[in-house]
Design an enzyme around this catalytic site. Sequence first.
Site, PDB file in Angstrom:
ATOM      1  N   HIS A 181     -31.387  -8.252 -38.625  1.00  0.00           N
ATOM      2  CA  HIS A 181     -31.496  -9.340 -39.617  1.00  0.00           C
ATOM      3  C   HIS A 181     -31.161  -8.840 -41.028  1.00  0.00           C
ATOM      4  CE1 HIS A 181     -34.222 -10.630 -36.263  1.00  0.00           C
ATOM      5  NE2 HIS A 181     -33.601 -11.776 -36.480  1.00  0.00           N
ATOM      6  N   HIS A 182     -30.752  -9.761 -41.874  1.00  0.00           N
ATOM      7  CA  HIS A 182     -30.428  -9.421 -43.264  1.00  0.00           C
ATOM      8  C   HIS A 182     -31.692  -9.030 -44.035  1.00  0.00           C
ATOM      9  CE1 HIS A 182     -29.362 -10.916 -47.536  1.00  0.00           C
ATOM     10  NE2 HIS A 182     -28.879  -9.702 -47.377  1.00  0.00           N
ATOM     11  N   GLY A 183     -31.622  -7.956 -44.805  1.00  0.00           N
ATOM     12  CA  GLY A 183     -32.772  -7.510 -45.601  1.00  0.00           C
ATOM     13  C   GLY A 183     -32.899  -8.313 -46.884  1.00  0.00           C
TER      14      GLY A 183
END
Length: 390
Positions: A181-183
């Site tokens: 997932h995108h941070g």
Amino acid sequence: HNGITRPKGYRVSWHANPAVEPHHFGQSHPMKPWRLTLTKQLVMAYGMHYAMDLYLTRAATFEEMAEFHKEDYLEFLRQVVPADMEAPEQSDRIASYNIGDDCPIFDGLYNYCSLYAGGTIDAARKLVNNQSEIAINWSGGLHHAKKAEASGFCYVNDIVLGILQLLRHHPRVMYIDIDVHHGDGVEQAFWSTDRVLTVSFHKYDKDNFFPGTGALDSTGPAHPLNPGAHHAINVPLNDGIEDADYLQLFKEVVGSCVETYRPGAIVLQCGADSLGCDRLGCFNLNVTGHGSCVEYVKTFGIPLLVVGGGGYTPRNVSRAWAHETSILIDAADKIDPNIPETVAFRNHFGPDYSLFPPLSEMRRIENKNSKAYLASVVAAVKEQLRYMKG
Ligand code: VJV
Ligand code: CA
Ligand code: ZN
């Protein structure tokens, strides 16, 4: 000690508190703190704990967490109880803090948050005080939490709190995120500063994959005079990426970033949901491929804070984080790929009982990342780094 000794020339510190492990997000929720128990059992069965300084972490204080989070939000986390989920007079607050199915209220929530945050803060301080060169907190890495909002199984952003500690001593800190997932929470917290370079590799599909942010051209504030301009690097990927392509991409992107930015410390989020066979993920990485990224970051010899993150197939999460611990203590070559007879919960690792099962073959997801696409991403990142130099 199974031949495992302390690494030569540097110290590795392990930061954990077993009180994190029994917390329960609720029936069939994908996030299982129990995966930390499994990880620790593997690490100890191999004797890796003899090679590190072990620290029992304390809970972060309210004031420490308030260095990033809003006090009314922390106050809410401290006093809320599961029964409030049904209390009409609480429903507005619960909604405004984004409490719900992803981020439920469970027993001991504040204790859970302050313990994993305390681990990352302690780990960062060990690095800053020159008492450790590599500090590990597998219970941290909760990269989606916002200033006054829970998001994506994350309530308190321990990574932001750890980076704030590192920034007290280091002019520049680099953040690398290999969770599928995108941070977004870490990126957003440091969006307007050039003192933190955030780099996230993730599955990107604006409408169909959480959190929907992290496009290639999302690189920092649009205004060129804002210091944060160009200091967010996003590597959006499609389903099914495999070890060799991922590692090549990782080395090209991270290598160029380190060379250009010259960080004084690195924070590496090792979310294990980028492995093949993950319950929520969609990549085809093996434990060895994921670990090679950790190994590469270690080669820079820069003070390193390593945290966990996602990972929803607990047996594979613990395989990856145990293997990565062995890499960090420079003992990967001394680890028997056959999981020791002595490990607790050994039944979870059957039928192969291997540390390196072929995950990419067990549930192969079609690789939708062409070589041309990956090359174009590398080219875009290199172009971005030219701007960053100013
Ligand atoms: O996709 C979403 C958001 C929804 C709304 C809420 N429902 C439950 C799911 C769809 C749009 N959320 C993601 C959050 C992923 C968080 C990842 C965290 C990390 O790995 O990056 C760092 C620790 C999502 N994907 C899957 C689920 N939520 C999910 C949540 C559940 C569930 C099954 C799947 C919550 C409860 C239960 N099952 C029982
Ligand atoms: Ca990521
Ligand atoms: Zn994730």
